[in-house]
Scaffold this active site. Structure first.
Site, short mmCIF file in Angstrom:
data_model
loop_
_atom_site.label_atom_id
_atom_site.label_comp_id
_atom_site.label_asym_id
_atom_site.label_seq_id
_atom_site.Cartn_x
_atom_site.Cartn_y
_atom_site.Cartn_z
N SER A 49 -0.33 -22.12 8.33
CA SER A 49 -0.26 -22.31 9.78
C SER A 49 -0.37 -21.02 10.58
CB SER A 49 1.03 -23.04 10.16
OG SER A 49 2.14 -22.19 9.99
N LYS A 80 6.31 -18.66 13.51
CA LYS A 80 5.27 -18.99 14.48
C LYS A 80 5.22 -17.87 15.52
CE LYS A 80 4.83 -23.24 12.82
NZ LYS A 80 3.82 -23.47 11.83
#
Length: 177
Positions: free
Chosen positions: A27, A72
């Site tokens: 990701s 993230k």
């Protein structure tokens, strides 16, 4: 002496200063690759808040992955309005410069074979979403393959563990993320 060192590392350093982490998915590619190993600086947000563009490690917020360590990029701060319009991230209506994204993650474009690609749902458009007080809005750098705030909403700042400070494995990628 060995017992004292062991107690210092596992009794003080790991819980309060730095903790190793393995990147669980793609990701965050190309910035971080699956199975990269890095140290998380757990002191990073004790006295300051994250800035837009910072990488953060946080505890998952969904029931299924509650407590799981995720990494993230912060794209929205408290009071911001986050919106993705035709693949372009906009914060408070202003397009953001995101040099860490590949062309494929900017909402489609042409693939290596020259064929026009359609971006996956949620990449080309999203929002707008308001980021409440004491929260941050996070996205993966690999937007097409990231389960992030577009799905689980803004992350409470109390869930922030720290920031990635040093990638130590694999050795050919040694350095800061």
């Amino acid at each position: 002496m060995l017992v004292v060192a062991f107690n210092l590392v596992f009794g003080v350093v790991r819980p309060f200063v730095a903790e190793p982490m393995r990147v669980p998915s793609k990701s965050m590619a190309p910035t971080l690759q699956p199975k990269d190993r890095m140290l998380t600086n757990k002191l990073a947000y004790d006295l300051t808040n994250p800035d837009r563009g910072d990488l953060v490690v946080f505890k998952g917020v969904e029931k299924k992955g509650k407590g799981e360590r995720l990494v993230k990029r912060v794209v929205g701060l408290p009071g911001d309005v986050v919106h993705v319009d035709r693949g372009v991230l906009k914060v408070n209506g202003e397009p953001q410069n995101e040099p860490y994204l590949s062309k494929d993650d900017r909402g489609g474009g042409e693939g290596r074979d020259g064929a026009r690609r359609k971006a996956p749902p949620g990449v080309n458009s999203f929002g707008p979403m308001f980021v409440p007080e004491d929260h941050v809005f996070v996205l993966g750098d690999n937007r097409a393959n990231s389960h992030d705030s577009r799905y689980f909403g803004p992350v409470p700042t109390e869930n922030l563990i720290g920031e990635p400070s040093l990638r130590f494995w694999p050795l050919n990628r040694l350095g800061t993320p």
